[in-house]
Scaffold this active site. Structure first.
Site, short mmCIF file in Angstrom:
data_model
loop_
_atom_site.label_atom_id
_atom_site.label_comp_id
_atom_site.label_asym_id
_atom_site.label_seq_id
_atom_site.Cartn_x
_atom_site.Cartn_y
_atom_site.Cartn_z
N LYS A 205 0.87 -1.18 0.00
CA LYS A 205 0.00 0.00 0.00
C LYS A 205 0.90 1.23 0.00
CE LYS A 205 -3.54 2.52 2.47
NZ LYS A 205 -4.53 2.53 3.52
N LYS A 262 -2.10 -1.53 -3.87
CA LYS A 262 -2.99 -0.37 -3.81
C LYS A 262 -2.17 0.91 -3.85
CE LYS A 262 -6.02 1.82 -0.55
NZ LYS A 262 -6.46 1.87 0.80
C1 PBG Z 1 -7.33 3.64 5.29
C2 PBG Z 1 -7.68 3.35 3.87
C3 PBG Z 1 -7.49 4.25 2.82
C4 PBG Z 1 -8.07 3.66 1.71
C5 PBG Z 1 -8.56 2.41 2.09
N1 PBG Z 1 -8.29 2.23 3.45
C6 PBG Z 1 -6.95 5.63 2.77
C7 PBG Z 1 -5.70 6.01 3.42
O1 PBG Z 1 -4.79 5.20 3.63
O2 PBG Z 1 -5.62 7.21 3.76
C8 PBG Z 1 -8.13 4.32 0.36
C9 PBG Z 1 -9.14 3.79 -0.58
C10 PBG Z 1 -9.45 4.70 -1.71
O3 PBG Z 1 -8.81 5.75 -1.94
O4 PBG Z 1 -10.39 4.35 -2.45
N2 PBG Z 1 -6.49 2.85 5.96
#
Ligand code: PBG
Length: 335
Positions: A205, A262
């Site tokens: 991520k 992601k």
């Molecule tokens: C939070 C989380 C995020 C997303 C999914 N879980 C955002 C972040 O890390 O700030 C993003 C998903 C998206 O942008 O569609 N842990």
């Protein structure tokens, strides 16, 4: 072909296989199936109307009742899974995010309601503290307030994962990027007898600007008072491929069932790298910014909406994703 037309003396003419629609269908290598799709959904408390999310056209925050109706529709369309994300009232947010461990917290009530109404759907819950913290970070802060505390956060995430599993989540999906959380969560689940709850690790991520609209949707940016919330000390550096691979290898060793990359579209090389390295299923999350940018460009008349959308998903599948979390899931399934 007339005698006067020029003719190269070619053995190979790849265009032969692109000549007709039937041939193109026969040689097509990749197809996005409804069975590949997971729909992320936002949930709010109360019994009012759904709240459209301005920065994510076509997406809303649903009350639990609305969420259940939406999930029944998704199930009927053949979508196998949903990811649930709560947006909490800001009065419930604290520095330590303690609402995350309230056994009656919003997302747990949502999981129970969806499980009861649509037991066929796989439910994926996010395990991270950002919806619950006043600063919007995914964990609790260190004493000096300058960073997110790793080990203290992992302890809380384990309890959160157990609550999610008890409520009926099929997958818990740690999206926090703390070190060691997959192993710790696996042990915590197993020690509580929840050996059947799977883990979908947000393994690679990245610290991405593409999460902007999501942070509007769950209010984590507003809580932090900035859209530029930096998660540099825990999310992967977008510049680093090998570091991302290490993250996924650790998650695999620690016992995750599914690996995730992601965002998806800007990280197709990472998806492919994982596909070539692991035998585990690979998930890709086409995040909010990827969704919203297609809508925005289409609204300006600069891109063809449907073709761009379909191409974006096809590319993620072709890169090697087995399953895709995407806000387009419902409309694709409905077409
Ligand atoms: C939070 C989380 C995020 C997303 C999914 N879980 C955002 C972040 O890390 O700030 C993003 C998903 C998206 O942008 O569609 N842990």
């Amino acid at each position: 072909m007339s005698d006067t037309e020029p003719r190269l003396n070619l053995t190979y003419r790849p265009r032969r296989l692109r000549r007709t629609d039937a041939i193109r269908r026969l040689v097509r290598e990749t197809e996005v199936r409804v069975n590949d799709l997971i729909h992320p959904l936002f949930v709010i408390d109360g019994d009012g109307a759904e709240e459209p999310i301005d920065s994510m056209p076509g997406q809303s925050r649903f009350t639990i009742k609305g969420l259940v109706d939406e999930c029944l529709k998704l199930r009927d369309l053949g979508i196998p899974g949903v990811g649930l994300f709560p947006k909490l009232d800001s009065s419930l947010k604290t520095a330590c995010g303690k609402e995350a461990l309230n056994p009656e917290t919003l997302v747990l009530r949502a999981v129970r309601a969806v499980k009861a109404a649509a037991p066929e759907l796989a439910i994926i819950t996010d395990v991270a503290l950002d919806p619950y913290t006043s600063h919007g970070h995914d964990g609790v802060l260190t004493e000096d307030g300058q960073d997110v505390a790793n080990d203290a956060t992992v302890e809380i995430l384990c309890d959160m994962a157990k609550l999610n599993a008890e409520a009926g989540a099929d997958f818990v999906a740690p999206s926090d990027m703390m070190d060691g959380r997959i192993g710790a969560i696996r042990s915590a689940l197993d020690d509580s007898g929840m050996t059947n709850t799977a883990i979908m690790a947000y393994s690679a991520k990245f610290n991405s600007a593409y999460y902007g609209p999501f942070r509007d949707a769950v209010g984590s940016a507003k809580a932090a008072g900035t859209n530029l919330l930096g998660k540099h000390t825990y999310q992967c550096d977008p510049a680093n491929r090998r570091a991302a691979v290490i993250e996924t290898e650790l998650d695999e060793m620690e016992g995750t069932d599914v690996l995730m990359v992601k965002p998806a579209g800007a990280y197709l090389d990472i998806i492919r790298e994982l596909r070539n390295r692991t035998s585990l299923p690979v998930a890709a999350y086409q995040v909010s910014g990827e969704y919203s940018q297609i809508h925005a460009a289409a609204k300006l008349g600069w891109l063809d909406y449907q073709r761009t959308r379909d191409e974006s998903l096809l590319a993620i599948k072709r890169a090697g994703a087995d399953m895709i979390l995407t806000y387009f899931a419902k409309e694709i399934a409905a077409e």
